[in-house]
Scaffold this motif. Structure first.
Motif, PDB file in Angstrom:
ATOM      1  N   ARG A 123       0.873  -1.169   0.000  1.00 16.79           N
ATOM      2  CA  ARG A 123       0.000   0.000   0.000  1.00 16.79           C
ATOM      3  C   ARG A 123       0.904   1.210   0.000  1.00 16.79           C
ATOM      4  N   LEU A 124       0.807   1.994  -1.096  1.00 16.69           N
ATOM      5  CA  LEU A 124       1.571   3.234  -1.193  1.00 16.69           C
ATOM      6  C   LEU A 124       0.690   4.333  -0.638  1.00 16.69           C
ATOM      7  N   GLU A 210      -2.706  -4.871   3.058  1.00 23.30           N
ATOM      8  CA  GLU A 210      -1.449  -5.137   2.371  1.00 23.30           C
ATOM      9  C   GLU A 210      -0.350  -5.608   3.323  1.00 23.30           C
ATOM     10  N   GLU A 211       0.698  -6.144   2.703  1.00 31.25           N
ATOM     11  CA  GLU A 211       1.804  -6.698   3.501  1.00 31.25           C
ATOM     12  C   GLU A 211       2.899  -5.678   3.807  1.00 31.25           C
ATOM     13  N   LEU A 212       2.928  -4.625   2.978  1.00 26.17           N
ATOM     14  CA  LEU A 212       3.925  -3.565   3.179  1.00 26.17           C
ATOM     15  C   LEU A 212       3.250  -2.213   2.978  1.00 26.17           C
ATOM     16  N   PHE A 213       3.762  -1.198   3.683  1.00 29.66           N
ATOM     17  CA  PHE A 213       3.282   0.168   3.478  1.00 29.66           C
ATOM     18  C   PHE A 213       4.511   1.036   3.247  1.00 29.66           C
ATOM     19  N   MET A 214       4.493   1.833   2.169  1.00 29.42           N
ATOM     20  CA  MET A 214       5.645   2.715   1.951  1.00 29.42           C
ATOM     21  C   MET A 214       5.212   4.031   1.339  1.00 29.42           C
ATOM     22  N   PRO A 215       6.069   5.058   1.420  1.00 30.92           N
ATOM     23  CA  PRO A 215       5.670   6.392   0.944  1.00 30.92           C
ATOM     24  C   PRO A 215       5.201   6.366  -0.508  1.00 30.92           C
ATOM     25  N   PHE A 216       4.096   7.051  -0.734  1.00 29.71           N
ATOM     26  CA  PHE A 216       3.483   7.104  -2.050  1.00 29.71           C
ATOM     27  C   PHE A 216       4.447   7.680  -3.085  1.00 29.71           C
TER      28      PHE A 216
END
Lengths: 438, 221, 415
Positions: A123-124, A210-216
């Motif tokens: 998930r961005l 989601e399994e990961l979250f990172m900056p959009f």
């Protein structure tokens, strides 16, 4: 007196076991069928974030084709935003919190030889995502604003990812290779399953988070693939990933948090002004039409509840109706069969009200037994739903306390309703006519 | 007309055998009016059931109207009941959901008469018992005596050779009982053979012939 | 004295039964309503089942039993997509048991893929016909098991390489017969070969071939047979391979291929290995589930209704014991008694099925409006009526038989 009626009810039950069993079965089947479908519908239409669902808004702007609306429905607006608009609106920071977001995926290469690379969903989003949606953290926390603007390679892991990559230990500050780049872990979230997954319903409203979250902002740098829906009304101007991102294709969701009606009105003004300014740049060829949808409005508009589920619910209500008609008929038969007993009771001085109470209690007992049996059948039904639809409905097919209460109330109310007419008839037996022929 | 020779009837349960009729012998001639009396449990009702072909029996022979009916099947017996026998019951046995017209109509339907014929017969027989005006009434709207008269009309509508009456006045007061009895005598005078079971000795005396049943056997008085 | 007159035709006692029923309306109404609603549910359910089944039976165009696919995702700095694809395909096509293998962007019936619009005239102002796009090379036709019914296949020299974010399209395409007919409704599909169609509003593509049938990825799409093939390989990080095998070889090859591909290059992972059969099972799971649920509902509902009829009929037989004995005494045969109850039920059922016919149509109209179902075919209604009639007759037969066994001597018994 009430206990006496209960005792009489069970006596009557025993005297006519087959008829009574038929009634209980009919009610149980009706309750079982309805409760199964009600439960599925209830969970599909559940409020995923009840305490602030009225302060969170999904933004819609009509950026679509001048010649054709987004779909045939006149009121329809595109269900996502372009990367450009979502980014611009987030950077404007006109809401209490805001985040553009989209779905992607990449390969994680765990360090150390024993674990194999695997693909993870991403998930961005902007940092506000976590505060806006009250995401619980196990370790660490969200990245900060600077990470968003400086496009730092930081990542928040889901609990499960942290378990598979770091064995579940506190991994804050550790290095992880995602999409061939080195990232620093800043947070690990606790179990967080929102049902429905309201923030991105057009990519599977009942999928897992989601399994990961990172900056959009990293989407552009890393040229991360688009895993969600992408729709275009005109092709990008030019080749390559950058041109695709800056195209009129819609693939980004945008949520804002607005604490009150004033903020909501202000934000809509801002949104309209933004679109007007974009029109001056030659974009937004359609008439000005923008909308803020709060969580439940958005679920409704996106028709999160499956049509099949709704259809089955209505059919199951008709099923319950047949079962109740059945019960009315059987009760009528049962009470008529008891008319001599009723005549006798009236003759020895029972009032009509006494007879009425006695039989309503008897009906309610049947309803309650049917309701409990119906709950059992509901569990069977939900198990059936699970086995028919597969894993993704697991969370949609569980019975909670409120549903159990609903089931018993429906059983009781409907059986008493079914019992009213037969009981009324029973009360109106004339005592004399029944005694004579015995 | 009716001839029973050594008719036997045994009721069996797991524990006991009851000989309801033992070598029962009786002959009834055409146009007779026989009253059957006897204590309860003597076999009166069993006799009536067998005479009316409502029940089968276990030995002996039974000739009705010159025909041996000992070994007829259920369907034949139904047809014979319908054509030759009229029944009057103690409890009247009117069908509560049907009006007088439809009640009298019941046996005529089974006979297979066409509707004009049925209508004529229903009206005639209700006329005879004095209830033609109340054709559309339900049995529950009538007094006991009137109900029994409807039952008699129903029994007569098919013009049977025999009328079997089971305690026809048992549920009626004296005045009504007398009027029903008068009606039966009138019918007998018109040529219909009547067998009436009763426990009322006074009533029995009004019949042409009295028989007394005790322990499943006839002892004529 | 009149002796037994000529028997008129069987006497059904229609009038007396109706008049008696009118005095006991409630029981009759309850059964009639049950029958009506049961019929409404059953007929509409059967209709939904038949429609869903029809959807599932549609020909996907591909070899469902003997095809599978997988995705190879490259990672690592040195991963070269076009070379890897070329090596992989060469190896796959050489495998014994493999009929053909291709790289493709999407898989029929998998519910995920690309769509585009094609126009017969260039320009934004003209309407486009939506179509699914499969990017395949010259082996596509063979791997997908489709037949060229007009024109010709792509030549190896037609195949280009699509890059991420690429906007333009090759200048040749093969489309399905259905797509040809939707684009050019006025001419024979064979004559569409050689025509130019426009993608992205203005980019021309020449139709070089027509294939018989091929379904889009989205099984619930109304234009599921609108499909175009584009002569391209793709240099995306994730490459999807579609493989068709000799009959019976699929499962063996699935294992073998997974191992071969995983071992041939450690810069990638293999995921999403799945047979077309399983994919279709997943895509149609909603349909399968609906069919099973509705079937269960129908069976249970029929049993409930039948038991209700048995219950009420038994009760009414018990209530009418004396009356039945009297009727027997008055000359009714056993057959007459059975007939009485069967006919009574027939009359009640008739009211029920007539009401049911009306309710069935109403529910169908509601389903059409609320859920976009198709209109019910008329013949479902008489069949439904007949079935419910039979259910009623079957249910009442037991109690009727019981009634017929009531002895005539009961008439003289004082209960």
């Amino acid at each position: 007196m009430f206990n006496y009626y209960i005792k009489l009810a069970f006596k009557s039950f025993k005297r006519n076991p087959i008829l009574s069993l038929l009634m209980v079965t009919a009610i149980a089947l009706g309750i079982g069928a309805s409760m199964t479908t009600i439960t599925v519908n209830y969970l599909m239409s559940a409020n995923p974030i009840p305490h602030k669902s009225e302060q969170l808004f999904h933004i819609q702007v009509d950026s679509w084709d001048p010649n054709n609306p987004f779909n045939d429905d006149d009121d329809a607006l595109p269900n996502q935003l372009t990367w450009t608009d979502a980014t611009n609106l987030t950077h404007a920071k006109k809401a209490l919190r805001q985040s553009a977001m989209s779905m992607s995926g990449a390969i994680i290469e765990p360090q150390g030889s024993e674990s194999k690379p695997f693909e993870a969903s991403i998930r961005l989003a902007y940092t506000d995502f976590f505060a806006m949606f009250d995401v619980p953290f196990l370790y660490g926390g969200p990245w900060d604003n600077n990470s968003d603007s400086n496009r730092e390679q930081v990542v928040v892991l889901s609990k499960r990812t942290n378990e598979s990559v770091f064995g579940g230990e506190n991994s804050i500050g550790k290095d992880i290779v995602i999409a061939g780049r080195h990232f620093q872990v800043v947070g690990v979230i606790d179990t967080w399953e929102v049902m429905p997954k309201f923030y991105d319903v057009n990519n599977g409203p009942f999928n897992e988070t989601e399994e990961l979250f990172m900056p959009f902002s990293l989407k552009e740098d890393l040229e991360l693939p688009n895993w969600g829906n992408n729709s275009c009304w005109k092709s990008p101007d030019g080749e390559g990933y950058a041109a695709f991102l800056r195209s009129e294709c819609i693939n980004t969701q945008m949520w804002v948090e607005l604490p009150n009606a004033q903020a909501e009105a202000d934000y809509l003004d801002f949104l309209n002004n933004y679109v007007r300014s974009q029109k001056e740049l030659g974009r937004f060829p359609r008439p000005l039409h923008n909308r803020l949808n709060d969580v439940m409005e958005w679920m409704e508009r996106q028709e999160v509840v499956e049509e099949d589920a709704k259809m089955m619910m209505w059919l199951s209500f008709m099923f319950l109706l047949v079962c109740l008609l059945n019960t009315i008929g059987l009760l009528l038969a049962k009470f008529t069969g008891k008319s001599s007993e009723i005549g006798l009771r009236l003759a020895v001085g029972a009032s009509k009200a006494d007879v009425f109470k006695q039989h309503i209690v008897e009906t309610a007992c049947i309803g309650l037994v049917g309701g409990v049996a119906g709950l059992g059948l509901t569990l069977v039904g939900l198990q059936g739903i699970k086995s028919l639809y597969g894993d993704f409905v697991d969370d949609l097919a569980t019975l909670d306390a409120s549903m159990i209460v609903v089931a018993l109330v429906i059983a009781l109310v409907s059986s008493i309703a079914a019992g009213l007419y037969p009981t009324w008839r029973a009360c109106n037996i004339s005592p004399a006519s029944q005694l004579k022929n015995q | 007309m009716l001839k029973m020779t050594d008719v036997k009837k045994v009721f069996r349960t797991d524990l006991v055998e009851t000989h309801a009729l033992k070598d029962f012998n009786l002959q009834v001639g055409e146009g007779d009016f026989v009253a059957v009396t006897g204590p309860s449990g003597s076999g009166k009702t069993t006799f009536l059931n067998i005479a009316g072909l409502l029940e089968t029996f276990d030995g002996g022979t039974y000739e009705l109207d010159g025909q041996d009916v000992s070994n007829l099947n259920d369907k034949h017996r139904s047809q014979l009941r319908n054509e030759k026998i009229g029944f009057i019951f103690q409890g009247f046995n009117l069908i509560p959901d049907l009006n007088l017209f439809d009640n009298v109509d019941v046996p005529l339907r089974y006979r297979g008469f066409n509707s004009a014929e049925r209508k004529k017969r229903i009206e005639n027989s209700l006329e005879m018992v004095g209830l033609a005006q109340r054709m559309k009434h339900l049995p529950s709207q009538l007094s006991g005596g009137q109900q029994q008269r409807v039952a008699i009309a129903r029994a007569l509508a098919g013009e049977p050779r025999f009328l079997l009456a089971d305690e026809p006045t048992g549920n009626l007061d004296t005045k009504m009982a007398n009027s029903v009895m008068e009606l039966l005598k009138t019918i007998n005078d018109a040529g219909t053979t009547i067998i009436m079971v009763t426990h009322d000795a006074d009533l029995a005396k009004q019949a042409r012939r009295n028989i007394y049943v005790r322990d499943g056997q006839v002892s004529e008085l | 004295m009149k002796q037994s007159q000529p028997q008129t035709s069987t006497n059904w006692e229609l009038g007396p039964i109706l008049r008696a029923m009118l005095r006991n309306k409630v029981g009759a109404i309850l059964i009639a309503l049950q029958i009506a609603i049961t019929m409404t549910i059953i007929v509409n359910s059967v209709y939904i089942i038949v429609e869903r089944n029809k959807d599932m039976q549609r020909d996907s165009g591909i070899d469902n039993e003997n095809s599978f696919y997988l995705t190879s995702v490259g990672f690592g700095e040195n991963f070269n997509v076009p070379n890897t694809v070329e090596e992989d395909l060469t190896m796959l096509r050489a495998l014994p048991g493999v009929i053909d293998a291709i790289q493709t962007n999407a898989v029929p019936n998998s519910n995920s893929g690309w769509s585009m619009g094609l126009k017969t005239q260039s320009g934004v102002e003209h309407d486009a016909v939506g179509t699914a796009v499969y990017m395949v090379d010259d082996h596509g036709v063979n791997a997908l098991d489709v037949e060229i019914i007009a024109g010709e296949n792509f030549a190896p020299s037609d195949i280009s390489l699509r890059t991420v974010g690429q906007v333009d399209w090759p200048n040749k395409t093969i489309i399905t017969k259905a797509m040809a007919e939707n684009l050019f409704p006025d001419i024979n599909y064979a004559d569409v070969v050689g025509k130019t169609v426009y993608i992205n509003d203005i980019d021309p593509m020449v139709v070089v071939g027509i294939i018989d049938k091929l379904q889009a990825p989205w099984v619930n799409w109304s234009n599921v047979e609108n499909v175009m093939l584009s002569p391209e390989r793709q240099s995306f990080k994730g490459s999807r391979y579609f493989i068709r095998t000799e009959p019976g070889m699929r499962d063996t090859l699935m294992n073998q291929v997974e191992e071969l591909l995983a071992n041939s290059n450690n810069q990638r992972l293999i995921k999403g290995m799945r047979s077309i059969e399983e994919t279709r099972e997943r895509s149609y799971r909603g349909h399968t589930a609906m069919i099973k649920i509705l079937t269960t509902v129908m069976v249970i509902l029929t049993i409930v209704t039948a038991l209700g009829i048995v219950g009420l009929a038994s009760f009414s037989v018990n209530q009418r014991k004396k009356q039945i004995g009297t009727r027997r005494a008055l000359g009714a045969t056993q057959g007459t008694i059975i007939r009485y109850f069967m006919f009574e039920n027939f009359l009640i059922s008739s009211i029920g099925v007539l009401l049911g016919a009306v309710l069935t149509v109403i529910l169908n109209v509601i389903l059409v409006n609320a859920f976009g179902l198709d209109r019910l075919d008329w013949f479902y209604i008489p069949i439904g009526m007949l079935v419910l009639w039979l259910v009623g007759q079957a249910a009442v037969f037991g109690p009727a038989k019981k009634a017929a066994n009531i002895p005539p001597a009961l008439a003289t018994r004082t209960v």
